[in-house]
Enzyme design. Structure first.
Site, short mmCIF file in Angstrom:
data_model
loop_
_atom_site.label_atom_id
_atom_site.label_comp_id
_atom_site.label_asym_id
_atom_site.label_seq_id
_atom_site.Cartn_x
_atom_site.Cartn_y
_atom_site.Cartn_z
CE1 TYR A 142 -3.44 -2.91 1.00
CE2 TYR A 142 -4.64 -0.85 0.90
CZ TYR A 142 -4.60 -2.16 0.60
OH TYR A 142 -5.71 -3.04 0.52
CE LYS A 192 2.57 -18.28 -2.51
NZ LYS A 192 1.76 -19.56 -2.95
CG ASP A 224 -1.31 -20.99 -1.47
OD1 ASP A 224 -0.96 -20.82 -0.14
OD2 ASP A 224 -0.71 -21.37 -2.35
CG ASP A 248 -8.04 -5.10 1.20
OD1 ASP A 248 -8.88 -4.63 1.88
OD2 ASP A 248 -8.03 -5.36 0.20
CG ASP A 252 -13.42 -7.41 1.81
OD1 ASP A 252 -13.44 -6.89 2.80
OD2 ASP A 252 -13.91 -6.93 0.60
C1 IPM Z 1 -10.54 -1.94 3.51
C2 IPM Z 1 -10.70 -0.93 2.46
C3 IPM Z 1 -9.64 -0.01 2.09
C4 IPM Z 1 -8.22 -1.00 1.99
C5 IPM Z 1 -9.76 0.76 0.71
C6 IPM Z 1 -11.09 1.44 0.86
C7 IPM Z 1 -8.53 1.58 0.49
O1 IPM Z 1 -10.58 -2.30 1.52
O2 IPM Z 1 -10.47 -0.98 4.71
O3 IPM Z 1 -10.32 -3.04 3.87
O4 IPM Z 1 -7.98 -1.43 1.03
O5 IPM Z 1 -7.56 -1.15 2.96
MG MG Z 2 -10.91 -4.06 1.94
#
Ligand code: IPM
Ligand code: MG
Length: 373
Positions: A142, A192, A224, A248, A252
């Site tokens: 990032y 990894k 993975d 990240d 999710d």
């Molecule tokens: C998160 C989001 C952010 C990230 C984006 C909005 C920049 O996906 O907080 O997980 O990638 O960190």
């Molecule tokens: Mg995210």
């Protein structure tokens, strides 16, 4: 009455809707537990681009530094998608995290019993899941340099860089072990290491740190296979620690376990957690639901406010060290869900769904009970 200064940054899309719900919960907690919350509000993300010409104004950053905690909604939306990376709404959020030094992102994933059948996975697989993703938040891909996209006559070309220094790895892994001590004493370090040098270093340092925590079990797992195990046997996990991009992605994925991306809260912190919640004074944190701005449902009043309300619980836990209030908020959600309250993202076909404000009212009703018990 203790005064607590909070900066609300509702942001874009459904951000303002879920932050309004979170604020109501904070106010209810304040009345019952003797906090005088002083709310300030400002813009971040796309709305800040429109109003100030930048996704995070210097003045907003200065206000964030001056408060006890920041509660953020979401940033981004199709309106700003054409902008170059550095000018996009997301750049405002990344700058906020970086400038405030918030290297530790805590993303707890807990499956509420009433929602065990709300996921595409088998209820038996997800029931009882209680894990936390600890994501390194201010390093890695990032922020690594060089990072650029070039359009040259010979062709287009792009690069991103994945750097990690020893201290950056050590402090986040150490925090994961601290957290594990207050939980089920297991850390899964995700990397990894069979391909990446940064991961080889990560693994080495995680092993060194684990020597200081003989009471906590450490396992290393490749990212993975971790992605697979996370949905195949999620109850295997207690604390997972990993670099920024892995965190990240896997957070999710972990949201699927909870029934909806709308369920997950997060806390971004910069130090070690207190040894025991309840044992330390105010510490700064940035709290935000993990979900995004959901432009497709923005303005309809149907967003799931649970991620934002659970972020309030995290604020009570980590910034105010008020474990009792934090669990009262979590229990109020648990009871509202157990009584059948569902937002649209959680309702089954044919099942009636509550709007954001109605769902929040249900939580507030239960909060009256859970705060007084
Ligand atoms: C998160 C989001 C952010 C990230 C984006 C909005 C920049 O996906 O907080 O997980 O990638 O960190
Ligand atoms: Mg995210």
């Amino acid at each position: 009455m203790s005064e607590v200064r909070l900066l609300l940054l509702p942001g874009d899309g459904i951000g303002p809707e879920v932050i309004a719900a979170a604020r109501q919960v904070l106010e209810a907690v304040g009345t019952r537990r003797g906090y005088h919350f002083l709310f300030e509000e400002d813009l971040v993300g796309g709305c800040a681009i429109d109003a100030y010409g930048t996704p995070l104004a210097d003045e907003t950053l200065a206000r964030a530094r001056a408060v006890d905690a920041v509660l953020l909604g979401a940033v981004g939306g199709p309106k700003w998608d054409h902008l170059p990376k550095a000018a996009r709404p997301e750049a405002g959020l990344l700058r906020l995290r970086k400038e405030l030094g918030l290297f530790a992102n805590l993303r707890p994933v807990r499956v509420f019993d009433a929602l065990a059948d709300a996921t595409p996975l088998k209820p038996d697989v997800v029931r009882g899941v209680d894990l936390i993703v600890v994501r390194e938040l201010t390093g890695g891909l990032y922020f690594g340099q060089p990072s650029e996209l070039r359009r040259e006559p010979s062709g287009r070309w792009a690069v991103d860089t994945l750097p990690y220094r020893e201290e950056e790895i050590a402090r986040i892994v150490d925090l994961a072990f601290q957290l594990a001590r207050a939980r089920r004493r297991k850390v899964t370090s995700v990397d990894k290491a069979n391909v990446l040098n940064t991961s080889a270093l990560w693994r080495e340092i995680a092993s060194e740190i684990s020597a200081r925590y003989p009471d906590v079990m450490l396992e290393h797992q490749l990212v993975d296979s971790c992605a697979m195990r996370l949905i195949a046997r999620p109850r295997d996990f207690d604390v997972l620690v990993m670099e920024n991009l892995f965190g990240d992605i896997l957070s999710d994925e972990a949201a699927v376990l909870a029934g909806s991306l709308g369920m997950l809260p997060s806390a971004s912190l910069h130090g070690r957690p207190p040894e025991r919640p309840g044992s330390s004074a105010i510490r700064f944190g940035l709290y935000e639901p993990v979900h995004g701005s959901a432009p497709d449902i923005a303005g309809k009043g149907i967003a799931n406010p649970i991620g934002a309300i659970l972020s309030v619980a995290m604020l009570l836990r980590w910034t105010l060290a008020d474990e009792q209030a934090a669990s009262a908020v979590e229990q109020a959600i648990d009871r509202a869900l157990a009584a059948g309250a569902r937002t649209a993202d959680l309702a089954r076909p044919g099942e009636s769904a509550l709007k954001t404000a109605q769902f929040t009212d249900r939580v507030l009703e239960h909060l009256e009970e859970t705060l007084s018990s």
